[in-house]
Each structure stands twice: as C-alpha cells, then as structure tokens.
Design an enzyme around this catalytic site. Structure first.
Site, PDB file in Angstrom:
ATOM      1  N   SER A 104       0.834  -1.210   0.000  1.00  0.00           N
ATOM      2  CA  SER A 104       0.000   0.000   0.000  1.00  0.00           C
ATOM      3  C   SER A 104       0.858   1.245   0.000  1.00  0.00           C
ATOM      4  O   SER A 104       0.538   2.237  -0.640  1.00  0.00           O
ATOM      5  CB  SER A 104      -0.897   0.019   1.240  1.00  0.00           C
ATOM      6  OG  SER A 104      -1.754  -1.079   1.248  1.00  0.00           O
ATOM      7  N   LYS A 128       4.396   1.288  -0.663  1.00  0.00           N
ATOM      8  CA  LYS A 128       5.523   1.289  -1.582  1.00  0.00           C
ATOM      9  C   LYS A 128       5.143   1.660  -3.005  1.00  0.00           C
ATOM     10  O   LYS A 128       5.958   2.199  -3.740  1.00  0.00           O
ATOM     11  CB  LYS A 128       6.206  -0.081  -1.585  1.00  0.00           C
ATOM     12  CG  LYS A 128       6.950  -0.388  -0.289  1.00  0.00           C
ATOM     13  CD  LYS A 128       7.694  -1.686  -0.347  1.00  0.00           C
ATOM     14  CE  LYS A 128       6.771  -2.861  -0.238  1.00  0.00           C
ATOM     15  NZ  LYS A 128       7.486  -4.138  -0.169  1.00  0.00           N
ATOM     16  N   CYS A 129       3.934   1.364  -3.417  1.00  0.00           N
ATOM     17  CA  CYS A 129       3.615   1.497  -4.828  1.00  0.00           C
ATOM     18  C   CYS A 129       2.439   2.408  -5.124  1.00  0.00           C
ATOM     19  O   CYS A 129       1.958   2.433  -6.243  1.00  0.00           O
ATOM     20  CB  CYS A 129       3.358   0.125  -5.434  1.00  0.00           C
ATOM     21  SG  CYS A 129       4.785  -0.961  -5.371  1.00  0.00           S
ATOM     22  N   CYS A 130       1.914   3.142  -4.143  1.00  0.00           N
ATOM     23  CA  CYS A 130       0.730   3.941  -4.413  1.00  0.00           C
ATOM     24  C   CYS A 130       1.096   5.214  -5.177  1.00  0.00           C
ATOM     25  O   CYS A 130       2.193   5.723  -5.082  1.00  0.00           O
ATOM     26  CB  CYS A 130       0.013   4.312  -3.123  1.00  0.00           C
ATOM     27  SG  CYS A 130       0.910   5.444  -2.071  1.00  0.00           S
ATOM     28  N   ALA A 131       0.143   5.697  -5.968  1.00  0.00           N
ATOM     29  CA  ALA A 131       0.322   6.938  -6.714  1.00  0.00           C
ATOM     30  C   ALA A 131      -0.533   8.013  -6.073  1.00  0.00           C
ATOM     31  O   ALA A 131      -1.493   7.726  -5.372  1.00  0.00           O
ATOM     32  CB  ALA A 131      -0.101   6.753  -8.170  1.00  0.00           C
TER      33      ALA A 131
END
Length: 341
Positions: A105, A107-110
């Site tokens: 959630s 590490k990779c959210c924009a």
C-alpha cells in the site's frame, strides 16, 4: 482569469499573515546507517499522517474503480517492484514499509488529486502539508546535501549541495510520458533512471555544478522532466528540458544577453503555457519589476507569494542559497479568490 491575479506583492518576508501556514521540521538522515534504518525516526514521527495520505489515495482509487481491483493490484501484485530498484533505494523503501507496517500500500501507491467543494481546496494538497520536512543528509556527522521533501518519499524534489549547486525537479507533460518508461521497467528494461532517484544521486555524488549538469543532461530517464540547476559562480544557472532519452533544451543564464533569470512552470519555454495555468507571465513580470540588483531571498519570496504563482496546489515554498547550503521552507495557504492551479 483576472479574478485570480494580483499586483506583484512586496514585503511579504518574513512570512506571516493569511498565506503563511507554518514552519517545517528538520530531520537528519544518517547515510552511515544501513539503508533500512535511515528513515526510522522520521517514519515514527509521521506514521499517522502518512497513513492518512495513503488511505485517502486508496479511497480515491476505489471511487474511480469501485471493484477494489486497482488497490488489490497495488497491495499484492506490484509490490515486487521494490525489489527491482537499485541500491540503496530498494532497501530504504522496504525499511520504511516495515516501519509503517503498510507493505505494498505504501511502496507502490500513486498520488491522486481530488477537490474538496466544501473547503474549496485540493484534498491531497491539504494532507501533504503535515508530511513536508526538511532533510539534512549527513555522512561522518557532516552535511552532504539538504532537501525539502515529503516524508516517505526517498527521491528528491529539490535540494542544495553546500557551496556547489541547488537543484529542483519539475514534472514535464509529454505523450512520451512516464507510463512508457514504467512499462519498459516492468518488462525488464532497466537502463532508465527514476527522476527522483537521479536528483538524489546527483545531490549526493556530483562534485560541481558542471558535473551535475552533465549527469542531468545525459542520463536516460523513465519519464520526461525539467531540472532547474543553480551554481555558485556568475552565469551558473539553467533549466534542462528532458525527454526520457534526450536533452531537448538547456536554457542558460546569459547576463550579457540580458538573461539574468530563468523561470520554469511545467511547460516548455518555447511554447505558450496552458491558458488555464499561466504562472510564467506573472512570475516574469514580478521578476522584471524587482530588477536584478534587488534579487534576494525576501524578494524571491515576494514573487512566489503573488497569485497565481501562489495557488491552491501550492503546498510549500522553499528558498535555497548555494552558499553554506542555506534553506528555508514555509507551508503556504492561498486565500480566496485563488486559482485552483
């Protein structure tokens, strides 16, 4: 729109009044520590605020994609992306995620933007303000570089290497955009560099203004960008306009030809800015009105406090001075009437 513009402001420094939201805390990032431990103190202090940002991003994603599949992909399928990042970024991100206990959630959210009709503001802008921090990156108890950043973001948006150069990265919109670079990365092509990681690497390792300029001009990127670079000597200052694979333009200071400043507002200088987002013209007007001999941190703050240079998307204002690596950061507010962007 004329309703969002105003005369060039003056005497707004030191910051106070309705456009000033507050000061920003400073944290030391010890580069002598293992990468997974460098951000522990900051993550401990900003854990609640960061979780709020991430949860609202997930809420916005679920608004557009009610099935929840997008969030599920981020949480469970794309998290492996972290392991493909170069050292020390992969280890730092893993350490942050472990500290926050948020896994994919975080590490990779924009970042998505959403307008709050009731409060007449951008939700994400309002929520980013509590996680703005000043960072002092040190090795052997000595400052290597300083940066103003968002807690949890390990790339660098802006920074100063004392007595060497200042550096800021701006987003550049292009059809050959970052989504192509990301797709190539997923498919295994790893010769491009993430923009925020490049700025951080340059701030940490470049030995001079020219060295920084060369690295920012020649390194292959995952997405187009603008790099605004300033040095300590007369004539050292430029805006580098980049595609993912090439340098399209380097706009240098040239005092003899009357170019005593350069301005970048997310648009190519040889093209007119978007009619709904013309910050360039008022910024240049105020700089010309100020005149070169009067330029200082206070007068630059005046320019950055003039609407629509100051707008609803403004989170903070950072002033940087290359000598001794001096920085000042202030949270901002733009009282109505104020342009959304």
């Amino acid at each position: 729109s004329p309703q969002y513009g105003e005369d060039c402001r003056s005497k707004t420094y030191p910051p106070s009044g309705p456009t000033f939201r507050g000061h920003v805390p400073t944290y030391v990032i010890n580069l002598d520590l293992p990468p997974s431990k460098r951000w522990d103190k900051l993550m401990h202090d900003k854990k609640t605020e960061l979780k709020t940002v991430v949860e609202n991003i997930k809420d916005i994603a679920n608004t557009f994609f009610p099935s929840g599949k997008v969030v599920d992909i981020v949480d469970h399928k794309i998290a492996h992306l972290t392991s493909t990042l170069p050292y020390p970024f992969s280890e730092e991100l893993q350490g942050i995620a472990n500290k926050l206990q948020m896994g994919g959630s975080f590490k990779c959210c924009a970042v998505f933007c959403r307008w709050d009709v009731k409060n007449n503001s951008w939700i994400i802008t309002r929520e980013l303000k509590p996680i703005v921090v000043n960072l002092d990156f040190q090795r052997n108890n000595k400052t290597v570089f300083k940066s103003t950043n968002f807690a949890g973001y390990i790339g660098m948006v802006s920074g100063v290497k004392p007595d060497k150069f200042t550096l800021t990265m701006n987003e550049r919109f292009s059809l050959d955009g970052g989504y192509i670079g990301m797709f190539e990365w997923f498919l295994g092509r790893r010769d491009g560099m993430w923009m925020g990681f490049l700025t951080r690497t340059v701030l940490e390792n470049a030995t001079s203004y020219q060295d920084a300029k060369d690295k920012l001009s020649k390194t292959r990127l995952l997405a187009p960008a603008y790099f605004i670079l300033g040095g300590k000597n007369s004539g050292e200052g430029c805006v580098i306009t980049r595609s993912r694979t090439a340098t399209l333009d380097i706009w240098d200071l040239d005092i003899k030809k009357g170019t005593w400043y350069v301005v970048e507002t997310n648009y190519d200088r040889w093209k007119p800015p978007l009619v709904l987002d013309n910050r360039r013209t008022p910024a240049m007007k105020c700089l010309n009105q100020t005149q070169q001999e009067n330029i200082s941190l206070p007068t630059i703050y005046d320019v950055l406090s003039t609407k629509p240079v100051l707008n609803k998307l403004t989170v903070c204002t950072t002033l940087m001075e290359v000598y001794n690596g001096h920085t000042e950061t202030y949270l901002r507010e733009c009282p109505d009437p104020c342009s959304p962007w």
